[in-house]
Design an enzyme around this catalytic site. Structure first.
Site, PDB file in Angstrom:
ATOM      1  N   GLU A  41      -9.454  -2.690   3.864  1.00  0.00           N
ATOM      2  CA  GLU A  41      -8.397  -2.894   4.774  1.00  0.00           C
ATOM      3  C   GLU A  41      -8.306  -2.240   6.033  1.00  0.00           C
ATOM      4  O   GLU A  41      -7.876  -2.887   7.118  1.00  0.00           O
ATOM      5  CB  GLU A  41      -6.936  -2.397   4.154  1.00  0.00           C
ATOM      6  N   PHE A  96       4.779   1.048  -9.564  1.00  0.00           N
ATOM      7  CA  PHE A  96       3.221   0.671  -9.385  1.00  0.00           C
ATOM      8  C   PHE A  96       2.819   0.206  -8.035  1.00  0.00           C
ATOM      9  O   PHE A  96       3.431  -0.879  -7.647  1.00  0.00           O
ATOM     10  CB  PHE A  96       2.459  -0.198 -10.329  1.00  0.00           C
ATOM     11  N   GLN A  97       1.828   0.920  -7.351  1.00  0.00           N
ATOM     12  CA  GLN A  97       1.370   0.476  -5.883  1.00  0.00           C
ATOM     13  C   GLN A  97       2.535   0.584  -5.060  1.00  0.00           C
ATOM     14  O   GLN A  97       2.644  -0.112  -4.054  1.00  0.00           O
ATOM     15  CB  GLN A  97       0.753  -0.883  -6.001  1.00  0.00           C
ATOM     16  N   LYS A 150       8.115  -8.359  -2.526  1.00  0.00           N
ATOM     17  CA  LYS A 150       7.631  -9.291  -3.120  1.00  0.00           C
ATOM     18  C   LYS A 150       8.632 -10.403  -3.327  1.00  0.00           C
ATOM     19  O   LYS A 150       8.282 -11.566  -3.383  1.00  0.00           O
ATOM     20  CB  LYS A 150       6.947  -8.729  -4.388  1.00  0.00           C
ATOM     21  N   MET A 159     -22.216  14.230  18.382  1.00  0.00           N
ATOM     22  CA  MET A 159     -21.383  14.812  19.275  1.00  0.00           C
ATOM     23  C   MET A 159     -21.013  16.442  18.597  1.00  0.00           C
ATOM     24  O   MET A 159     -20.918  17.120  19.308  1.00  0.00           O
ATOM     25  CB  MET A 159     -20.295  14.163  19.369  1.00  0.00           C
TER      26      MET A 159
END
Length: 573
Positions: A48, A110-111, A160, A472
């Site tokens: 993602e 969940f999630q 959802k 760096m």
């Protein structure tokens, strides 16, 4: 009647979206079924974060709003780095995330993750939509907020059950946001005051920031400079908005800026700053920054005016209108003679041009490699970088002639930006050559998106400056930590084998160890346009970025090499 998911897609179509970058999961899955019937192109990323950076790359290269999609919980939190990057660099992105059913919000389902709470500090605004009928208005508002005023990311989190419910589709005729009214047109009194100061200036400097790119104000900038002949400094985010080949362009300011740019700012009597925010990497020790200058600061975000550096003449407004207004006012004015000043800064520029020393180890000079890349692909290519030494060398040595042809992570300094952002830029500008210049450290963070490019026929070209270290960080350890190199060696000259890794992901993998091989590899890469190409250049480990102003010190202490400072010849002023 449409489902909420169908309404969401219809809303995106109404906003002119032609492509989204995303990865499905349970909470967002209702959106992916009607996506099969939508004209919107969906590019399935491998992570993602890649979707978020790709949306950024698409937005910067095209000037449109970039869109990324993720599911709830870890899908949404994986977007956070890219959202934060877009916020720091004022990139218009709309992030759409799925959320658990509205009745389950707050139950640790969940999630579930409170992505709205997580992203509140790093978005212009965000929405939690729990009713299907609210989706079209939320989407229209999101795009309006993301693309107007100072651009930035907006998150739309959709439950959802809102995606599955059926409602009539009602597209709002307008957006009414009483608390959001960006000031676009600068006040005439502010412009006149600025014009008075500029007309009388004997040592003026124009500092152009990334806001000028976001405003697409390059034509107005060019007209202003043609009239005034004031020397120009372009920040890291504004490289290319004013051609580097123009003799008035002094280069980049700040920690790794040019001697001419830093020296001119420190000696200026008037500083005209447009679309830049005086961040610490530009100012160094703030109280010693531009100590002799009257500061004219123009920005579309009033919160930036006076935030870091006091603005003697503040201007709130869009960069295009600011430049147009100043040009009109100065067109009928007699300007002070600044020819001695131009000669002085032109001499600084000639005496302290960026260069490099040939490595004694026999390995490639990274600066020379990047210069060769620029020669091969030319100023018409779109260049994208990761973050670190290669980023600074690229800012100095690539041909910066065209606006919106330079993409990099400035405010956040996000390693891993290059590959997915290059992917997004190529999707948005399919007829342009897109060349990413990445470090061996940065590349290993998001290189999986090369698989996305191979599968979706997105033929970007990625050059890895492999110096076998976190360059760096190593430079700072060399300068400030007595060469105690703790946890910066990557062993990337051993593993991974970058060309083999590239081939495994469906790309062409090439490697150069000598200068002759550099030319051969670049020629091969330039000839390939049907799949991604990865070019590894095995470079010197201890090459450093110069000039440099150490963090927290004054810009007056700029060094051109270890222990070496410029000679200013101030008596010429």
């Amino acid at each position: 009647m449409l489902t909420g998911a169908q309404a969401l897609l219809r809303s995106l179509e109404k906003c002119g979206v032609d492509v989204v970058f995303g990865l499905p999961g349970g909470a967002i899955l209702p959106l992916y079924d009607p996506l099969c019937d939508s004209p919107i192109r969906h590019i399935l990323v491998r992570h993602e974060q890649g979707a978020g950076h790709a949306a950024e790359g698409y937005a910067v290269a095209t000037g449109k709003v970039g869109v990324c999609v993720a599911t709830s919980g870890p899908g949404a939190t994986n977007l956070v780095t890219a959202i934060g990057d877009a916020y720091m660099d004022s990139v218009p992105v709309v992030a759409i995330t799925g959320q658990v059913n509205s009745a389950s919000i707050g139950t640790d389902a969940f999630q579930e993750a409170d992505i709205r709470g997580i992203t509140t500090p790093i978005t212009k605004h965000n929405f939690l939509v729990t009713r299907a009928e609210d989706i079209p208005l939320a989407v229209k508002r999101a795009f309006h907020i993301a693309s107007t005023g100072r651009p930035g990311p907006v998150l739309v989190d959709v439950a959802k059950d809102a995606l599955t419910a059926q409602v009539p589709f009602l597209w709002p005729d307008s957006v009414d946001l009483p608390g959001y009214k960006p000031t676009v047109s600068p006040h005439n009194r502010q412009l006149r005051q600025a014009a008075d100061v500029i007309a009388a200036a004997e040592r003026p400097v124009l500092v152009v920031g990334g806001g000028v790119v976001k405003s697409r104000a390059w034509d107005e900038l060019a007209a202003f400079v043609e009239l005034s002949a004031i020397p120009v400094v372009t920040t890291l985010m504004a490289r290319g908005v004013f051609p580097s080949s123009n003799e008035l362009n002094l280069g980049m300011p700040g920690m790794h800026g040019t001697v001419a740019a830093v020296g001119a700012i420190q000696r200026a009597d008037v500083l005209i700053a447009v679309g830049m925010r005086f961040d610490d990497r530009v100012t160094g020790k703030l109280e010693s920054f531009a100590p002799r200058a009257t500061v004219v600061h123009a920005d579309i975000d009033p919160a930036e005016i006076g935030k870091n550096r006091v603005a003697d003449v503040p201007i709130v407004g869009d960069a295009r209108k600011v430049f147009s207004g100043l040009t009109e006012l100065l067109g009928n004015r007699e300007l002070a003679d600044i020819e001695p000043w131009r000669r002085y800064v032109k001499d600084l520029k000639a005496r302290y041009r960026a260069g490099w020393e040939e490595p004694s180890t026999g390995r490639l000079s990274p600066q020379q490699v990047i210069s060769k890349i620029g020669e091969c692909f030319g100023p018409d290519a779109i260049y994208v970088t990761g973050v670190g030494q290669h980023q600074m060398w690229s800012a100095h040595f690539l041909p910066m002639e065209h606006p919106a042809h330079w993409l990099t992570s400035g405010g956040a300094g996000t390693m891993g930006y290059c590959v997915p952002a290059a992917m997004g830029a190529k999707v948005g500008c399919p007829d342009s050559v897109v060349v990413g210049i990445d470090g061996d450290g940065c590349f290993q963070m998001t290189n999986q998106e090369l698989t996305t490019c191979a599968v979706n026929h997105i033929p970007i070209k990625i050059a890895i400056i492999n110096n076998n270290t976190l360059g760096m960080v190593r430079q700072w350890q060399s300068l400030f930590y007595s060469r105690r190199y703790s946890q910066t060696d990557l062993d990337s000259d051993v593993v991974p084998n970058f060309p083999m890794l590239a081939e495994a992901m469906g790309c062409v993998g090439l490697r150069a160890r000598t200068l002759d091989e550099v030319g051969e590899v670049l020629a091969q890469a330039a000839a390939i346009d049907d799949r991604p190409v990865v070019m590894e250049f095995v470079c010197e480990k201890d090459a450093m970025v110069w000039p440099m102003v150490a963090a927290g010190t004054s810009n007056d202490e700029i060094m051109i090499a270890r222990g070496m400072a410029p000679e200013w010849h101030e008596e010429e002023l």
